[in-house]
Scaffold this motif. Structure first.
Motif, PDB file in Angstrom:
ATOM      1  N   UNK A 191     -34.279 -20.125 -32.490  1.00  0.00           N
ATOM      2  CA  UNK A 191     -34.287 -18.533 -32.390  1.00  0.00           C
ATOM      3  C   UNK A 191     -35.132 -17.607 -33.754  1.00  0.00           C
ATOM      4  N   UNK A 192     -36.856 -17.373 -32.940  1.00  0.00           N
ATOM      5  CA  UNK A 192     -37.371 -16.532 -33.556  1.00  0.00           C
ATOM      6  C   UNK A 192     -37.211 -15.380 -33.647  1.00  0.00           C
ATOM      7  N   UNK A 193     -36.613 -14.543 -34.487  1.00  0.00           N
ATOM      8  CA  UNK A 193     -35.754 -13.028 -33.855  1.00  0.00           C
ATOM      9  C   UNK A 193     -38.382 -12.438 -33.479  1.00  0.00           C
ATOM     10  N   UNK A 194     -37.660 -11.843 -32.760  1.00  0.00           N
ATOM     11  CA  UNK A 194     -38.982 -10.161 -32.717  1.00  0.00           C
ATOM     12  C   UNK A 194     -39.297  -9.925 -34.312  1.00  0.00           C
ATOM     13  N   UNK A 195     -38.353  -9.149 -34.864  1.00  0.00           N
ATOM     14  CA  UNK A 195     -38.944  -8.206 -36.155  1.00  0.00           C
ATOM     15  C   UNK A 195     -38.571  -9.555 -37.077  1.00  0.00           C
ATOM     16  N   UNK A 196     -37.991 -10.717 -36.970  1.00  0.00           N
ATOM     17  CA  UNK A 196     -38.830 -11.182 -38.770  1.00  0.00           C
ATOM     18  C   UNK A 196     -40.156 -11.948 -38.350  1.00  0.00           C
ATOM     19  N   UNK A 197     -40.776 -12.543 -37.134  1.00  0.00           N
ATOM     20  CA  UNK A 197     -41.538 -12.556 -36.578  1.00  0.00           C
ATOM     21  C   UNK A 197     -43.009 -11.776 -36.939  1.00  0.00           C
ATOM     22  N   UNK A 198     -42.740 -10.236 -37.072  1.00  0.00           N
ATOM     23  CA  UNK A 198     -43.370  -8.621 -37.741  1.00  0.00           C
ATOM     24  C   UNK A 198     -42.775  -9.305 -38.508  1.00  0.00           C
ATOM     25  N   UNK A 199     -42.191  -9.525 -39.364  1.00  0.00           N
ATOM     26  CA  UNK A 199     -41.627  -9.458 -40.967  1.00  0.00           C
ATOM     27  C   UNK A 199     -42.265 -10.817 -41.930  1.00  0.00           C
ATOM     28  N   UNK A 200     -42.765 -11.542 -41.199  1.00  0.00           N
ATOM     29  CA  UNK A 200     -43.833 -12.512 -41.475  1.00  0.00           C
ATOM     30  C   UNK A 200     -44.641 -12.895 -41.477  1.00  0.00           C
ATOM     31  N   UNK A 201     -45.044 -11.746 -41.083  1.00  0.00           N
ATOM     32  CA  UNK A 201     -46.689 -11.437 -40.294  1.00  0.00           C
ATOM     33  C   UNK A 201     -47.470 -10.235 -41.033  1.00  0.00           C
ATOM     34  N   UNK A 202     -46.829 -10.145 -41.965  1.00  0.00           N
ATOM     35  CA  UNK A 202     -46.812  -8.712 -43.098  1.00  0.00           C
ATOM     36  C   UNK A 202     -47.558  -8.769 -44.227  1.00  0.00           C
ATOM     37  N   UNK A 203     -48.141  -8.658 -44.845  1.00  0.00           N
ATOM     38  CA  UNK A 203     -49.149  -9.298 -45.492  1.00  0.00           C
ATOM     39  C   UNK A 203     -48.465  -7.799 -47.165  1.00  0.00           C
ATOM     40  N   UNK A 204     -49.203  -6.905 -46.615  1.00  0.00           N
ATOM     41  CA  UNK A 204     -49.081  -5.802 -47.378  1.00  0.00           C
ATOM     42  C   UNK A 204     -48.675  -4.396 -46.359  1.00  0.00           C
ATOM     43  N   UNK A 205     -47.301  -3.637 -47.308  1.00  0.00           N
ATOM     44  CA  UNK A 205     -46.948  -2.620 -47.124  1.00  0.00           C
ATOM     45  C   UNK A 205     -47.885  -1.309 -48.014  1.00  0.00           C
ATOM     46  N   UNK A 206     -47.582  -0.096 -47.379  1.00  0.00           N
ATOM     47  CA  UNK A 206     -48.675   0.860 -48.369  1.00  0.00           C
ATOM     48  C   UNK A 206     -47.103   2.246 -47.862  1.00  0.00           C
ATOM     49  N   UNK A 207     -47.099   2.699 -48.654  1.00  0.00           N
ATOM     50  CA  UNK A 207     -45.761   4.141 -48.447  1.00  0.00           C
ATOM     51  C   UNK A 207     -46.261   5.874 -49.016  1.00  0.00           C
ATOM     52  N   UNK A 208     -46.353   6.315 -47.971  1.00  0.00           N
ATOM     53  CA  UNK A 208     -46.590   7.324 -48.527  1.00  0.00           C
ATOM     54  C   UNK A 208     -45.240   8.451 -48.107  1.00  0.00           C
ATOM     55  N   UNK A 209     -45.209   8.944 -49.348  1.00  0.00           N
ATOM     56  CA  UNK A 209     -43.829   9.070 -50.042  1.00  0.00           C
ATOM     57  C   UNK A 209     -42.876  10.546 -49.065  1.00  0.00           C
TER      58      UNK A 209
END
Length: 306
Positions: A191-209
């Motif tokens: 099974x491929x969980x929807x949240x996991x499919x989103x996570x493996x599609x992410x290259x970069x995360x930018x944080x505005x604190x």
């Protein structure tokens, strides 16, 4: 768009003339909820159509794969299809039998994809690169500008296939049969969980604190176990409140907040971007609540209650 004719038959299963591949669903006769089989077949056909479009984009976005239904066999469901390739602009393609070559590419690429979706190979980025390598072997472009298929779109196809698999029972089977007779069974245990499919599609995360914001409350969380729903302009966002002191006072009813009221707050925003730098996911966490801005309509309600 899919066009074609449908035939029902009880003869032994084999590929009808002109058919290229099949979706084969084996199910236990006499089992409950028979509609699951037809829903799974419909969803898998849609997912494979989408996958073909994604794969064609690696060669030329003007190529449009059209699925033709050739036959449906009785017993367990086996639907045979033929894929026709059309293009609105063939100037980029060499003067050769490009349809047959691209068709062979789609077969090889789908085999590669199914192995990946069964978790027999590496990550989704390597899958995209491997499919691009297969596209390059076609040599059908006058100017070789092959591109890897979108990681996000491959992830979307996987999510659609998960929906198809979810309709089936553990004793069912769903199999892709290629034009060379090879059978690839989709592993229903994977099974491929929807949240996991989103996570493996992410290259970069930018944080505005620490971003000051005013958010209008749509749906409070009275239990403290889930996110609140807010409106920010025309956009709806969900956010977790990490201000534990304020949250405890709210849950003890020492603070009154109603839908339509606004809160002034400090927010951490995480923007997650994919490999094509598209925004895939946005997370909001409320770090500190500075104050409440009551909605005037809510204030009139309070006065009326008194």
């Amino acid at each position: 768009m899919a066009i074609g004719s449908t035939h029902f038959s009880s003869r032994p299963p084999h590929a009808p003339e002109g058919a290229e591949f099949a979706i084969y669903i084996k199910f236990e006769k006499g089992s409950k909820n028979p509609g699951r089989v037809f829903r799974a077949a419909d969803q898998m056909i849609r997912a494979l159509q989408k996958l073909d479009r994604v794969l064609c984009d690696s060669i030329d976005s003007n190529i449009e794969p059209i699925l033709l239904l050739e036959d449906i066999e009785g017993g367990s469901i086996k639907a045979w299809f033929r894929s026709v390739l059309e293009t609105t602009d063939d100037q980029a393609l060499k003067d050769l039998n490009w349809r047959a070559i691209v068709g062979e590419y789609l077969v090889r690429a789908k085999y590669t994809y199914i192995r990946w979706v069964n978790k027999e190979s590496g990550d989704i980025v390597n899958l995209s690169r491997e499919i691009k390598d297969i596209a390059e072997t076609t040599d059908v472009l006058r100017f070789p500008a092959y591109s890897p298929p979108s990681v996000q779109e491959l992830s979307d196809c996987t999510n659609d296939m998960e929906k198809a698999k979810s309709f089936l029972d553990e004793k069912d089977k769903i199999i892709y049969i290629g034009p060379d007779g090879k059978e690839f069974e989709f592993d229903l245990g994977i099974r491929w969980a929807p949240d996991h499919l989103i996570d493996i599609s992410i290259k970069e995360t930018r944080v505005f604190d620490r971003v000051p914001m005013i958010l209008i409350v749509k749906k409070p969380d009275y239990l403290g176990a889930s996110k609140w729903d807010f409106r920010h302009g025309s956009k709806t966002i969900s956010a977790k409140i990490d201000d534990s002191i304020w949250l405890h006072s709210f849950q003890q009813r020492r603070i009154d907040v109603r839908p339509g009221d606004a809160i002034s707050c400090i927010v951490k925003i995480e923007n997650c971007y994919g490999y094509e730098m598209e925004l895939i996911k946005e997370n909001h966490t409320i770090l500190k609540i500075l104050g409440i801005i009551p909605n005037h309509a809510n204030m009139r309600d309070l006065f009326d209650d008194d």
